[in-house]
Scaffold this motif. Structure first.
Motif, PDB file in Angstrom:
ATOM      1  N   SER A   8       0.839  -1.117   0.016  1.00 25.36           N
ATOM      2  CA  SER A   8       0.084  -0.036   0.228  1.00 25.36           C
ATOM      3  C   SER A   8       0.776   1.230  -0.056  1.00 25.36           C
ATOM      4  O   SER A   8       0.258   2.302  -0.434  1.00 25.36           O
ATOM      5  CB  SER A   8      -0.907  -0.182   1.257  1.00 25.36           C
ATOM      6  N   ASP A   9       2.028   1.149   0.314  1.00 25.43           N
ATOM      7  CA  ASP A   9       2.954   2.189   0.357  1.00 25.43           C
ATOM      8  C   ASP A   9       3.619   2.460  -0.743  1.00 25.43           C
ATOM      9  O   ASP A   9       4.664   3.306  -1.032  1.00 25.43           O
ATOM     10  CB  ASP A   9       4.062   2.258   1.727  1.00 25.43           C
ATOM     11  N   GLY A  10       3.568   1.506  -1.827  1.00 21.85           N
ATOM     12  CA  GLY A  10       4.205   1.654  -3.001  1.00 21.85           C
ATOM     13  C   GLY A  10       5.803   0.944  -2.968  1.00 21.85           C
ATOM     14  O   GLY A  10       6.459   0.938  -4.040  1.00 21.85           O
ATOM     15  N   LYS A  11       5.899  -0.040  -2.143  1.00 21.94           N
ATOM     16  CA  LYS A  11       7.216  -0.623  -1.928  1.00 21.94           C
ATOM     17  C   LYS A  11       7.085  -1.856  -2.608  1.00 21.94           C
ATOM     18  O   LYS A  11       5.884  -2.639  -2.527  1.00 21.94           O
ATOM     19  CB  LYS A  11       7.548  -0.965  -0.483  1.00 21.94           C
ATOM     20  N   LEU A  12       8.221  -2.243  -3.335  1.00 25.35           N
ATOM     21  CA  LEU A  12       8.262  -3.310  -4.311  1.00 25.35           C
ATOM     22  C   LEU A  12       8.230  -4.604  -3.466  1.00 25.35           C
ATOM     23  O   LEU A  12       9.040  -4.661  -2.388  1.00 25.35           O
ATOM     24  CB  LEU A  12       9.617  -3.433  -5.144  1.00 25.35           C
ATOM     25  N   LEU A  13       7.277  -5.697  -3.786  1.00 25.90           N
ATOM     26  CA  LEU A  13       7.341  -6.821  -2.857  1.00 25.90           C
ATOM     27  C   LEU A  13       7.976  -8.046  -3.339  1.00 25.90           C
ATOM     28  O   LEU A  13       8.338  -8.953  -2.731  1.00 25.90           O
ATOM     29  CB  LEU A  13       5.760  -7.370  -2.837  1.00 25.90           C
ATOM     30  N   ILE A  14       8.454  -7.673  -4.489  1.00 26.44           N
ATOM     31  CA  ILE A  14       9.195  -9.218  -5.229  1.00 26.44           C
ATOM     32  C   ILE A  14      10.549  -9.308  -4.507  1.00 26.44           C
ATOM     33  O   ILE A  14      11.236 -10.333  -4.803  1.00 26.44           O
ATOM     34  CB  ILE A  14       9.218  -9.060  -6.770  1.00 26.44           C
ATOM     35  N   THR A  15      11.177  -8.146  -4.074  1.00 25.07           N
ATOM     36  CA  THR A  15      12.595  -8.244  -3.334  1.00 25.07           C
ATOM     37  C   THR A  15      12.540  -8.963  -2.112  1.00 25.07           C
ATOM     38  O   THR A  15      13.811  -9.111  -1.460  1.00 25.07           O
ATOM     39  CB  THR A  15      13.262  -6.956  -3.685  1.00 25.07           C
TER      40      THR A  15
END
Length: 730
Positions: free
Chosen positions: A723-730
């Motif tokens: 929701s904060d725009g942080k990339l999840l795949i890393t």
């Protein structure tokens, strides 16, 4: 459609009389090679009765070159062709969309084709089975397949010859008859059985020992499709000294156990050395499979295979009759055009297997609401049509609302999920004022679209003089919603893994997907807003938003993405592909963000690419020079796929999911996937199969050698960022 022959060289110019656009690029080179390898005859006739395809098998069998045949009618290349039944089948195919299957018995006047040069010299025409069928979605075209069945006919002739020759050597004859695959019964002059081979025993249910001496009718009871019982061709043969004309009958054998078996039967007299008739021989075979195939072909020509409802071809033919009846008989009919409201939600959430099951259940539900003389058809995707004969507008409106309420109350359950769906219905009157079938369909589609725009799950009656201002207002509602979502950053990025088929757990290749958040926070699937965005030319703005967000995420997480070898596949619309603005925007972003070469792969659909081939080719080549890769999506969905492929410098082929999703159970789909995979590998392209939704499909892909797989059996779509725009795949 261009006139084309597989045997024409790539430098040969089309005949000037074929109405060919000579400015079009040469095409079908690879596809032509496949057609020419066919071991059956293939030719195509257009709506003007002109030949536009003539493959190598036809050249070899007729000794007529394609350069001579193309652009001519069959009468012109075969002046003495007497095949009235065959020509009628072609007319029915072109004008009515009907398929036909003509055996050598039902078509006694075959095409002048020859299996070998020596047979041609003798004037010995090959026995043929001819299949005539329409080509879908390509106008009024007729495709004809010709099969050489001379060996089967020769077998029958050989059997008759041997039966007569070895009558005096009964043991020798019985040994021969016992070894062949056809059933054989011989009788005396009184039609009493004196011999049956093992196949005849099995098919009739009678053993030779108990049937010998019995009247043939008691053991071999045959009836025609028309219901004629006890057809005794043997008696006719013995009494008239002529072979009976039983070839025009579809015969069925009622055996001792009460089982009805479809058969083909031949009867011949048995003569002694003085040519005197001393009995008869009956040769028959089980043709249940062939007859079932013929019926299946006929059924598929008019029905949708998924739902069992009538298909678009049949619907259009019936609509033509309805419009004609309304105009000439001053009668009042109605047409309902239905579009399911939440079908794409089910498809996106649960996969295409669930979507197919939903369509089947809705089809059953719709079938329960139509009258006996009405016509219900699936028109394509999640769209249905209902023709209401002799139905005033008020009655049609009542039926439409009953149908809408019924679907609105229906709940579709799949695994642990339950969905409510609705339907938008457009209603148009068909009366003496109706202009044409095309106009009626257009009006119905417009009414259905208005029902969707007005909030969905509604019935909208088409009015000829509807307010243009109201129509414009309705159209702009979607424009406003999409523009608002862009301005308020209410789009969300998702991703789905694309993994190597032989190493499912080793992949950092992902496709970027998009969702839209409504003002109430509801997630809207792309199937709901993408069509509207494409219609109103908003796709470039959405594409720019996606590209900008993905490039920024890469820039913010560059080192970890490089270390893990991630590759991002981004979809581009047809509008973006043909516009210079998007190309300039991508080039600018690539320069600003310093994106590593090979990390970005743009996906373009086959349809978008071939609609403007020169622009697409320029677009691809420009970005490939800057290190981008390209994937051709939905490959195989068009008839010209192979012809255009060599003009597009792509790196991946994504095999159209319509072939993949049923390939584990459909040999034709499996063959298409295998062919596309082979062509891709010949051109040094990697292949990707989408819609992989089961382990069985995955195993088929491994056996074929497809490189990558994508679908619910691998991974479902997942949010790319939190929701904060942080990339999840890393």
């Amino acid at each position: 459609m261009d006139s084309y022959s597989p045997t024409q060289s790539s430098t040969q110019s089309p005949s000037p009389e074929l109405d060919v656009d000579v400015t079009k690029p040469k095409k079908m080179d690879i596809y032509a090679a496949i057609v020419d390898q066919s071991n059956v005859g293939i030719f195509v006739i257009n709506h003007k009765s002109k030949l536009i395809c003539w493959n190598q098998w036809m050249v070899s069998s007729s000794n007529i070159e394609a350069s001579f045949a193309l652009g001519k009618t069959l009468d012109e290349i075969f002046p003495d062709l007497p095949g009235l039944r065959f020509m009628q089948s072609i007319n029915d195919c072109i004008n009515k969309g009907m398929s036909s299957l003509l055996s050598s018995k039902l078509n006694p006047h075959p095409l002048p084709l020859y299996s070998t040069a020596s047979e041609q010299a003798k004037g010995q025409v090959m026995s043929q089975m001819i299949m005539v069928k329409p080509v879908q979605d390509q106008g009024k075209l007729c495709m004809v397949h010709v099969f050489d069945v001379s060996p089967a006919k020769a077998r029958d002739q050989l059997l008759r010859q041997r039966t007569s020759e070895y009558r005096s050597k009964e043991m020798h004859t019985h040994a021969i008859l016992a070894s062949i695959g056809d059933a054989v019964i011989t009788t005396d002059l009184q039609s009493h059985i004196d011999y049956m081979n093992p196949i005849a025993e099995t098919m009739t249910g009678w053993a030779l020992g108990e049937s010998k001496g019995r009247p043939l009718k008691q053991v071999f009871s045959v009836m025609s499709k028309k219901g004629e019982k006890d057809i005794d061709f043997v008696e006719r043969c013995l009494s008239t000294d002529e072979e009976p004309d039983n070839e025009s009958h579809e015969l069925a054998l009622n055996n001792r156990d009460g089982v009805c078996i479809a058969i083909e039967e031949s009867v011949a007299a048995i003569r002694d050395t003085d040519k005197k008739i001393i009995g008869a021989v009956v040769v028959f075979r089980d043709v249940s499979s062939a007859r079932k195939l013929s019926q299946q072909i006929s059924w598929q020509a008019t029905h949708d295979t998924l739902t069992g409802l009538f298909n678009r071809n049949y619907f259009d033919a019936k609509l033509t009759d309805m419009v004609t009846d309304a105009r000439e008989g001053d009668r009042h009919h109605a047409l309902l055009y239905l579009d399911l409201d939440q079908f794409k939600v089910v498809n996106d959430t649960c996969g295409h297997v669930a979507g197919d099951e939903l369509l089947r259940q809705v089809s059953l539900l719709l079938s329960s609401h139509i009258r006996a003389n009405d016509t219900l058809a699936r028109l394509g995707g999640d769209e249905f049509g209902i023709q209401l004969l002799n139905c005033p507008a008020q009655v049609a409106l009542r039926i439409a609302n009953q149908t809408r309420h019924s679907i609105g109350n229906f709940r579709f359950c799949w695994e642990d999920k339950s969905f409510g769906i609705g339907v938008s219905i457009g209603l148009v009157e068909v009366n003496s004022q109706s202009e044409s079938v095309e106009q009626v369909l257009s009006d119905a589609d417009t009414a259905c679209y208005a029902a969707k725009d007005n909030g969905r799950n509604q019935v909208h009656v088409y009015r000829t003089h509807a307010s243009e201002a109201a129509v414009r207002q309705s159209e702009m509602e979607w424009v406003t919603r999409i523009q608002s979502a862009i301005e308020q950053q209410r789009f969300r990025l998702y991703f789905q893994t694309i993994t190597p088929v032989l190493c499912l757990n080793d992949s950092n290749h992902i496709e970027i997907l998009i969702r839209m958040l409504d003002t109430d926070g509801e997630v809207i699937s792309p199937g709901a807003f993408i069509p509207a965005a494409e219609r109103y030319n908003l796709m470039p703005a959405i594409d720019h938003w996606v590209i900008g967000k993905v490039f920024q995420l890469i820039n913010d997480n560059l080192m970890v993405l490089i270390e893990n070898g991630y590759q991002f596949a981004i979809n581009l619309s047809g509008h973006s592909l043909s516009g210079a603005d998007t190309l300039d925007y991508i080039c600018d972003q690539l320069t600003k963000q310093q994106i590593p070469k090979g990390m970005i792969c743009f996906e373009i659909t086959e349809t978008a690419a071939i609609s403007n081939l020169s622009s697409a080719s320029h677009f691809i080549r420009t970005l490939k020079q800057q290190g981008c890769l390209f994937s051709l999506d939905d490959f195989g969905s068009g008839l010209s796929s192979f012809a255009y492929l060599k003009n597009l410098p792509v790196d991946y082929l994504k095999i159209d999911g319509s072939f993949v999703k049923d390939m584990a159970t459909d040999v034709i789909d499996q063959a298409m996937v295998q062919s596309i995979n082979q062509i891709g590998h010949v051109m040094n392209l990697k292949t990707i199969a989408e819609f992989v939704e089961s382990e069985e499909i995955l195993q088929c892909l491994k056996d074929i050698g497809v490189d990558y797989a994508q679908g619910y059996a691998i991974a479902k779509p997942t949010p790319l960022t939190d929701s904060d725009g942080k990339l999840l795949i890393t």
